[in-house]
Design a protein around this motif. Structure first.
Motif, short mmCIF file in Angstrom:
data_model
loop_
_atom_site.label_atom_id
_atom_site.label_comp_id
_atom_site.label_asym_id
_atom_site.label_seq_id
_atom_site.Cartn_x
_atom_site.Cartn_y
_atom_site.Cartn_z
N TRP A 66 -3.72 3.65 5.89
CA TRP A 66 -4.67 4.64 5.39
C TRP A 66 -4.54 4.92 3.90
O TRP A 66 -5.49 5.35 3.27
CB TRP A 66 -4.52 5.95 6.17
CG TRP A 66 -4.90 5.80 7.59
CD1 TRP A 66 -4.06 5.76 8.66
CD2 TRP A 66 -6.22 5.63 8.13
NE1 TRP A 66 -4.77 5.57 9.82
CE2 TRP A 66 -6.10 5.50 9.52
CE3 TRP A 66 -7.48 5.58 7.56
CZ2 TRP A 66 -7.19 5.32 10.35
CZ3 TRP A 66 -8.57 5.41 8.40
CH2 TRP A 66 -8.42 5.28 9.78
N HIS A 67 -3.37 4.69 3.34
CA HIS A 67 -3.16 5.04 1.93
C HIS A 67 -3.02 3.81 1.03
O HIS A 67 -2.73 3.95 -0.15
CB HIS A 67 -1.96 5.97 1.80
CG HIS A 67 -2.23 7.29 2.45
ND1 HIS A 67 -2.78 8.36 1.78
CD2 HIS A 67 -2.05 7.70 3.72
CE1 HIS A 67 -2.93 9.38 2.62
NE2 HIS A 67 -2.49 8.99 3.81
N ASN A 92 -9.43 6.91 -0.34
CA ASN A 92 -8.19 7.63 0.01
C ASN A 92 -7.17 7.52 -1.12
O ASN A 92 -6.51 8.50 -1.46
CB ASN A 92 -7.58 7.07 1.30
CG ASN A 92 -8.36 7.44 2.54
OD1 ASN A 92 -9.28 8.24 2.50
ND2 ASN A 92 -8.01 6.82 3.65
N ASP A 96 -5.59 10.54 -3.30
CA ASP A 96 -4.15 10.77 -3.45
C ASP A 96 -3.80 11.01 -4.92
O ASP A 96 -3.04 11.91 -5.25
CB ASP A 96 -3.34 9.57 -2.93
CG ASP A 96 -3.39 9.45 -1.40
OD1 ASP A 96 -3.78 10.42 -0.73
OD2 ASP A 96 -3.02 8.36 -0.91
#
Length: 136
Positions: A66-67, A92, A96
């Motif tokens: 996801w990151h 994403n 962040d």
């Protein structure tokens, strides 16, 4: 064996945003050391997985998918719905960066760990948090 779109949808729908295995593992290590924290605090930018409000320390436990861990290599491995996933994960990653910048601007120390770090080096991750808590 290739999964059907329904199977993929079902698997993706089961992924949780909080209380993930990596979060729980890190929290248990911190708790055993007597280190107390708040979890998933909505009022803090980015809703960190762990927050030390008085010390202004925000901890994020980022899963590799996801990151965007090793993104330049991994994005080429996406086979299904590639356009959607590339856009989603890249957003994403941008978010962040934005969250880190906003928190740091507000005087927070931001600590991020990849899931694999927490899995393999839980004590080292907890040591880093403990050190930050003591320094502040």
């Amino acid at each position: 064996m290739k999964k059907t779109p329904e199977q993929v949808h079902y698997n993706m729908s089961r992924i949780r945003a909080k209380d993930t295995g990596i979060e729980v593992k890190l929290r248990k290590e911190l708790w055993s050391r007597g280190i107390r924290y708040r979890k998933n605090v909505k009022g803090i930018t980015g809703k960190p997985d762990l927050a030390f409000i008085g010390k202004k320390i925000a901890v994020f436990c980022d899963s590799e998918f996801w990151h965007g861990y090793d993104w330049e290599n991994r994005k080429n491995q996406l086979k299904t719905n590639r356009e959607f996933w590339v856009a989603k994960i890249e957003r994403n990653m941008e978010r962040d960066t934005e969250v880190n910048a906003k928190l740091e601007e507000e005087g927070w120390k931001v600590i991020r760990f990849w899931g694999r770090e927490i899995e393999k080096e839980t004590e080292r991750c907890a040591d880093e948090i403990e050190k930050a808590v003591k320094e502040r």
